[in-house]
Design an enzyme around this catalytic site. Structure first.
Site, mmCIF file in Angstrom:
data_model
loop_
_atom_site.group_PDB
_atom_site.id
_atom_site.type_symbol
_atom_site.label_atom_id
_atom_site.label_comp_id
_atom_site.label_asym_id
_atom_site.label_seq_id
_atom_site.Cartn_x
_atom_site.Cartn_y
_atom_site.Cartn_z
ATOM 1 N N SER A 164 0.738 10.110 1.208
ATOM 2 C CA SER A 164 -0.803 10.497 1.453
ATOM 3 C C SER A 164 -1.579 11.951 1.858
ATOM 4 C CB SER A 164 -1.867 9.504 2.285
ATOM 5 O OG SER A 164 -0.820 9.216 3.281
ATOM 6 N N ASP A 171 -10.292 8.221 8.296
ATOM 7 C CA ASP A 171 -10.734 7.037 8.403
ATOM 8 C C ASP A 171 -9.121 6.040 9.510
ATOM 9 O OD1 ASP A 171 -8.073 7.996 7.572
ATOM 10 O OD2 ASP A 171 -8.515 6.530 5.987
ATOM 11 N N HIS A 175 -6.238 9.075 7.960
ATOM 12 C CA HIS A 175 -6.148 10.724 7.238
ATOM 13 C C HIS A 175 -7.128 11.401 8.206
ATOM 14 C CE1 HIS A 175 -4.422 7.597 4.558
ATOM 15 N NE2 HIS A 175 -3.757 8.344 4.919
#
Length: 402
Positions: A52, A357, A360
């Site tokens: 990610s 978040d 991240h």
């Protein structure tokens, strides 16, 4: 839907006209810069692997419409794209800033490439195989140990197979690799994260290190056989500073477990250091076998740690361990109510937060990490010595609609 406070007001007609003129200018500049080798000249494209931290939309395309990832919903993407793109951030990622600084378009996700003729998407300037949630090791490794990957069954091996399939569809695939900067992740972080999140001990989790690094090393050697000449290999971040783990281990930690300056959990950061030391040894070994190849270690750990050591120096708030988008608690992270879901709210100004978040980074943090790699001391050897013409956050990035 998670809502952000103080949404921006719609632009006036005069502002909209000005923005249109600026966009036309940047588009023209972008096309010129991306096609002018004398300006940047180092690489003609970027090929990316990872999770990610680098995914620009692959997981979004892997998931069915009734089970979309959090990154498919606002407020993800609010800062730069003003809409979700599948990136796990409020805006651009580290890979995006690397692309901009090389005068290249933002790297497009590989999946969904079959509709390239319809959407005008092209991979001639780069292709991204990174998938949020991906691991360095195959999913079977974790299943045998009772560890579940809640996001995807994609591993680094899967991404390498996708690359080989892609190369088979283009002429002169070896030359394409030779002219590309290969970004190897970050990959491997989830191999530890899933174990920790699911209650495995530090000893068990750390025991995965050799296998994780071996997987990365063997993939690098396979890429070299295929023609790769420059490979940028990031290490792991200081995960003891991440709200998800600060929240998870808060009840089980005492004062001695925390760093007195940053507030990060020491033993988790030591796990990252352990991984990074193993990785650097492996890169040194592979470099000796292939002296004609540039293998560059990217020190994500220290490029990020400085933001926690001196947050105000970099424009962040002092309470830098809190997430911008979340559902309350000491670190504004609640695993049951994650960013992008009902009940979560988001801060007014993500640019003063490092964490977006809880897991991240914000665009602001990504920009500084990328600058530390490209212009600073956080690569070995120095990236700017290999590519002296590197630009600092060039505005010349092309943004494709996808």
């Amino acid at each position: 839907m998670a809502m952000c406070h103080s949404p921006p007001k719609p632009p006036s007609s005069e502002m909209a006209f000005a923005q249109t003129i600026i966009l036309l200018f940047l588009t023209t500049l972008s096309a010129w810069a991306a096609g002018t080798e004398s300006t940047f000249g180092c690489y003609e494209s970027i090929i990316s692997f990872g999770d990610s931290i680098a995914d620009t939309g692959n997981l979004l395309r892997l998931k069915p419409a009734n089970n979309q990832p959090d990154s498919a919903r606002l407020p993800y993407g609010r800062t730069f794209f003003h809409r979700p793109t599948g990136r796990f951030s409020d805006g651009r990622l580290i890979i995006d800033f690397i692309a901009e600084s090389l005068g290249l378009p933002l790297v497009q996700p590989y999946l969904g490439g079959a509709d390239a003729a319809v959407t005008a998407r092209s991979f001639d300037k780069g292709v991204n195989f990174a998938v949020a949630g991906a691991t360095a090791l195959d999913i079977s490794f974790f299943e045998e140990r009772g560890i579940y990957n809640p996001m995807t069954n994609v591993s680094l091996g899967t991404q390498l197979r996708w690359l080989k399939q892609f190369l088979a569809t283009i002429p002169e695939g070896q030359n394409f690799l030779q002219r590309s900067l290969i970004l190897m992740g970050e990959i491997g972080g989830n191999d530890y994260n899933y174990a920790l999140e699911q209650g495995k001990s530090l000893q068990v989790t750390q025991s995965f290190g050799t296998a994780v690094v071996d997987s990365i090393g063997s993939t690098i050697q396979e890429l070299i056989k295929l023609g790769a000449k420059t490979i940028l290999v990031p290490g792991n971040f200081p995960i003891g500073c991440i709200p998800v783990f600060l929240t998870q281990f808060e009840k089980f930690s005492s004062k001695k477990d925390y760093d007195s300056t940053t507030g990060c959990i020491n033993w988790l950061n030591k796990l990252s250091i352990y991984h990074n030391e193993l990785l650097q040894k492996e890169l040194t070994r592979v470099q000796k076998l292939h002296p004609h190849v540039h293998i560059i270690y990217a020190d994500y750990y220290n490029a990020t740690l400085r933001l926690y050591l001196s947050p105000t120096q970099f424009g962040f708030c002092k309470d830098t361990l809190r997430a911008c988008c979340g559902a309350g608690g000491p670190y504004n992270f609640n695993d049951l109510v994650r960013c992008g879901n009902p009940g979560a709210t988001c801060c007014n100004d993500p640019s003063i937060f490092t964490s977006w978040d809880g897991l991240h980074f914000t665009e602001a943090a990504c920009r500084l990490i990328a600058q530390g790699l490209l212009q600073g001391p956080y690569t070995t050897p120095r990236f700017k010595d290999i590519c002296p013409s590197i630009a600092i956050s060039s505005p010349a990035a092309q943004v494709y609609e996808y």
